[in-house]
Enzyme design. Structure first.
Site, PDB file in Angstrom:
ATOM      1  N   HIS A   1       0.849  -1.192   0.000  1.00  0.00           N
ATOM      2  CA  HIS A   1       0.000   0.000   0.000  1.00  0.00           C
ATOM      3  C   HIS A   1       0.881   1.236   0.000  1.00  0.00           C
ATOM      4  O   HIS A   1       1.921   1.252   0.638  1.00  0.00           O
ATOM      5  CB  HIS A   1      -0.910   0.010   1.242  1.00  0.00           C
ATOM      6  CG  HIS A   1      -2.058   0.949   1.090  1.00  0.00           C
ATOM      7  ND1 HIS A   1      -1.953   2.291   1.364  1.00  0.00           N
ATOM      8  CD2 HIS A   1      -3.332   0.738   0.663  1.00  0.00           C
ATOM      9  CE1 HIS A   1      -3.127   2.859   1.114  1.00  0.00           C
ATOM     10  NE2 HIS A   1      -3.975   1.956   0.682  1.00  0.00           N
TER      11      HIS A   1
ATOM     12  N   ASP B   1      -7.897  -5.313   0.239  1.00  0.00           N
ATOM     13  CA  ASP B   1      -8.475  -6.024  -0.891  1.00  0.00           C
ATOM     14  C   ASP B   1      -8.028  -7.465  -1.013  1.00  0.00           C
ATOM     15  O   ASP B   1      -8.605  -8.217  -1.795  1.00  0.00           O
ATOM     16  CB  ASP B   1      -8.224  -5.229  -2.187  1.00  0.00           C
ATOM     17  CG  ASP B   1      -9.148  -4.037  -2.233  1.00  0.00           C
ATOM     18  OD1 ASP B   1     -10.272  -4.173  -1.711  1.00  0.00           O
ATOM     19  OD2 ASP B   1      -8.759  -2.970  -2.726  1.00  0.00           O
TER      20      ASP B   1
END
Ligand code: CMC
Length: 432
Positions: free
Chosen positions: A308, A366
């Site tokens: 991320h 996710d």
């Protein structure tokens, strides 16, 4: 208001430049460079916005080093445990948690805006029979602006609010209709007796000849996923919405732009990409080969659902989802499905691997959202659509914040020109 201090002195081209420093309520200091070009003729360069704040905002706070996420000051863990999605939507939109009567009123408003104009339904038939539901979403949400001319004055706060309500309310209906088109089934109308999340499931899985009873754990899981996906400050899609809105485009067009940006696999498309990756890996015996591919700089393959831009510790949303993932897999999924075993093994290996540890590449939201959606029998091509429904309130909240910001002006980045210097036109016959 942000407190400002004169702090920084920089030695550039033998000139000392004073720059203002902005001190946020939480988070790192920021150097205000807005007047740098006007006063000094110097641009800043920051592709990918690695060190650039694009606006002031009071909606969401992230501390990526500490794994902190807060909506309007409330920790995501508390909201995830105690709130309902519409309560969180109200909080993001209006800045405060609703009291009981405010929540009832908001729920009523959203519920009574869920139906689509009958003519809008015709748009779905224009798409190819196997169109990806995200492609349909981009088109149909953008087309909403053709239906509400009476309330599209972006300078009217009441018009802005009505558009926000319409978008939040109609996204599940459009999403379910996109899915129904994709599987050649008739569109199912919303049911005002159901909650926001139960209604979505009903519109996706009921048929005109068969009722559908949403499973309470499925509704709970979707409520949780929607809370966790509701906002994430200036990510790519939200920044896209802000940039589109900065030209004073209408909100439906801006949200359609946000949906387009979300679709990419580096952003919201990652949840679908995780499941596609697991299908490609196929078997436990192939995991090592794919871990090696992810580490190989010459190979474009990346472990989807890992890493991320902001979180360099652990994505707090992933932490929360991991628990729900186990619950859903234990109670609802076919425990013999090799996909789930594969996902858990991949996670275990990556969490011990030096390459991933060194680069702080942890599973992100996710990685788990795709697995949960799969376990709930939501088809892969609907995963990013689910994300888009949840994120609509975040997009709309940022758009509203931007529209009432007196400092708001058109977004217009500059560039560092690296092309040919000036040269004269060569007639066609004289070119080699
Ligand atoms: N697999 C393998 N290596 C990776 C991965 C990955 N998933 N992610 C980053 N790296 C490596 C990358 O090669 C680089 O290595 P090196 O320093 O040796 O060159 C280093 O880690 C830093 O990567 P980066 O691309 O500079 O980081 P970024 O901040 O620009 O990208 C990211 C962040 C999320 C786009 C990236 O981690 C990625 O592509 N992840 C997979 C896609 C994904 O899961 N996206 C969902 C994000 S969460 C949902 C959302 O809010 O959008």
């Amino acid at each position: 208001m942000t407190e400002k201090h004169y702090l920084i002195q920089e030695d550039t081209a033998q000139k000392k430049i004073d720059l203002e420093v902005m001190k946020p309520v939480q988070g790192p200091l920021a150097v205000d460079v807005t007047k740098l070009y006007r006063d000094q003729g110097i641009l800043t360069y920051d592709p990918g916005f690695m060190s650039t704040a694009s606006c002031e905002s009071s909606i969401t706070y992230i501390d990526g080093e500490a794994g902190v996420l807060e909506y309007r000051g409330y920790p995501i863990e508390q909201l995830a445990k105690q709130a309902d999605y519409l309560e969180v939507a109200y909080l993001l939109l209006y800045g405060e948690l609703p009291n009981r009567s405010q929540l009832l009123e908001f729920d009523h408003i959203i519920t009574h805006h869920t139906m689509l104009n009958e003519n809008l339904k015709d748009f779905f038939g224009g798409f190819h029979y196997d169109a990806h539901p995200m492609a349909i979403m981009v088109g149909v949400v953008g087309s909403l602006s053709a239906f509400y001319h009476d309330s599209l004055d972006i300078n009217n706060p009441r018009h802005r609010e009505i558009s926000a309500h319409r978008l939040i309310a109609k996204m599940p209906t459009i999403a379910a209709a996109s899915y129904k088109h994709n599987i050649s089934e008739p569109i199912v109308y919303p049911d005002n007796d159901l909650s926001y999340c139960a209604n979505l499931l009903q519109m996706m899985f009921a048929t005109p000849c068969e009722q559908y009873q949403p499973n309470p754990l499925a509704v709970e899981a979707i409520n949780l996923l929607f809370i966790l996906h509701a906002d994430h400050e200036q990510n790519a899609s939200t920044s896209t919405v802000r940039l589109a809105g900065s030209s004073q485009a209408n909100p439906f067009a801006c949200i359609a732009a946000g949906i387009a940006s979300l679709w990419g696999p580096a952003h919201g498309g990652a949840n679908e990409a995780v499941l596609n990756m697991l299908t490609e890996i196929g078997d436990l015996s192939n995991i090592d080969k794919y871990i090696a591919k992810a580490k190989d700089k010459k190979d474009p393959f990346r472990l989807m659902g890992f890493g991320h831009r902001v979180y360099k510790y652990y994505d707090p949303r992933a932490n929360i989802l991991r628990e729900m993932c186990t619950k859903v897999l234990n109670e609802l999924a076919d425990s013999n499905n090799p996909m789930f075993e594969l996902a858990l093994k991949l996670e275990e290996i990556a969490l011990k691997d030096e390459y991933f540890l060194q680069r702080k590449l942890y599973p992100n939201v996710d990685f788990y959202s795709g697995i949960i959606y799969r376990a709930l029998n939501i088809p892969n091509n609907m995963f990013t659509v689910m994300f888009a429904i949840a994120r609509t309130v975040g997009w709309v909240s940022h758009w509203l914040e931007m529209m009432s910001d007196p400092l708001q002006r058109i977004g217009r980045p500059r560039q560092i020109y690296m092309g040919s210097p000036r040269r004269d036109f060569v007639p066609l016959d004289e070119r080699s």
